[in-house]
Design an enzyme around this catalytic site. Structure first.
Site, PDB file in Angstrom:
ATOM      1  N   ASP A  81      -3.108   2.392  -4.815  1.00 15.96           N
ATOM      2  CA  ASP A  81      -1.842   2.186  -4.413  1.00 15.96           C
ATOM      3  C   ASP A  81      -1.424   0.513  -4.545  1.00 15.96           C
ATOM      4  OD1 ASP A  81      -4.116   1.547  -2.622  1.00 15.96           O
ATOM      5  OD2 ASP A  81      -2.647   1.372  -1.219  1.00 15.96           O
ATOM      6  N   HIS A  91      -2.362  -3.149  -3.454  1.00 13.37           N
ATOM      7  CA  HIS A  91      -3.780  -2.880  -3.220  1.00 13.37           C
ATOM      8  C   HIS A  91      -4.609  -2.812  -4.361  1.00 13.37           C
ATOM      9  CE1 HIS A  91      -6.456  -0.830   0.219  1.00 13.37           C
ATOM     10  NE2 HIS A  91      -6.962  -1.961  -0.217  1.00 13.37           N
ATOM     11  N   GLU A 124       2.462  -0.864   4.543  1.00  8.11           N
ATOM     12  CA  GLU A 124       2.401   0.660   3.985  1.00  8.11           C
ATOM     13  C   GLU A 124       3.534   1.097   3.802  1.00  8.11           C
ATOM     14  OE1 GLU A 124      -0.646   2.001   3.576  1.00  8.11           O
ATOM     15  OE2 GLU A 124      -2.305   1.046   4.777  1.00  8.11           O
ATOM     16  N   HIS A 129       0.996  -1.198  -0.227  1.00  8.27           N
ATOM     17  CA  HIS A 129       0.114   0.075   0.105  1.00  8.27           C
ATOM     18  C   HIS A 129       0.877   1.210   0.013  1.00  8.27           C
ATOM     19  CE1 HIS A 129      -3.662  -2.232   1.709  1.00  8.27           C
ATOM     20  NE2 HIS A 129      -2.477  -3.011   2.130  1.00  8.27           N
TER      21      HIS A 129
END
Length: 187
Positions: free
Chosen positions: A163, A153, A117, A31
């Protein structure tokens, strides 16, 4: 053995629960995140992401925060622009990062995935130190879960998400980690 990476900064999120019985992670989802949007450019915004994943984001700090402060989300890991690695949820548990999602016909990706992330957005290249931290993390995760596959994602929620974005270098990621191309069904 408890699912925590030793060199990560541990910041436990309340936004987690147990995986379904007998389910081991076999997918890592990449992400991107920036709070506020574009705020990563100041190099001082990582703490807002940490606060967000811990339900501590102050809605008075920025107008965007007022819009999202009530959301309950988390990820297993965050790699800041500086290359710092944060962990919020044990890899043995389910983080709330994927939302409505499907990977190769399997619904509810949170049940069987690990969320990673990268601090940034879809319009800016990621930092070399972020790739280095990601590569180190992937080596540890692949050691524990050799069947692990990788997707963005945007691959598991294409109608909702973009993303990690066009500036995430999947070829560099594959080359530097040595991951077999068959573990990257989209990339």
């Amino acid at each position: 053995s408890e699912g925590w990476i030793g060199n990560a900064l541990w910041r436990v999120s309340p936004n987690q629960d147990f995986r379904p019985e007998d389910i081991q992670p076999d997918l890592a989802v990449i992400h991107h995140i920036s709070l506020p949007p574009g705020g990563f450019k100041s190099r001082e915004s990582s703490h807002y992401i940490v606060d967000f994943f811990q339900n501590k984001l102050d809605p008075d700090q920025h107008p965007y925060f007022a819009e999202i402060a009530d959301q309950k989300v988390s990820s297993h890991f965050l790699i800041a622009r500086s290359g710092e690695l944060f962990q919020f949820v044990s890899i043995h548990k389910k983080a709330w990062h994927a939302g409505v999602s499907s990977f190769l016909g399997r619904e509810k990706c949170n049940d069987f995935s690990i969320g990673i992330e990268l601090e940034g957005d879809g319009e800016t290249p990621f930092e070399e130190v972020q790739y280095e931290a990601l590569n180190n993390l992937i080596q540890k995760l692949a050691g524990a879960y050799p069947q692990l596959q990788f997707a963005g994602h945007s691959d598991i929620a294409p109608d909702r998400k973009t993303d990690p974005g066009k500036y995430f270098d999947w070829k560099k990621f594959q080359k530097e980690t040595g991951i077999s191309p068959d573990k990257l069904p989209f990339g």
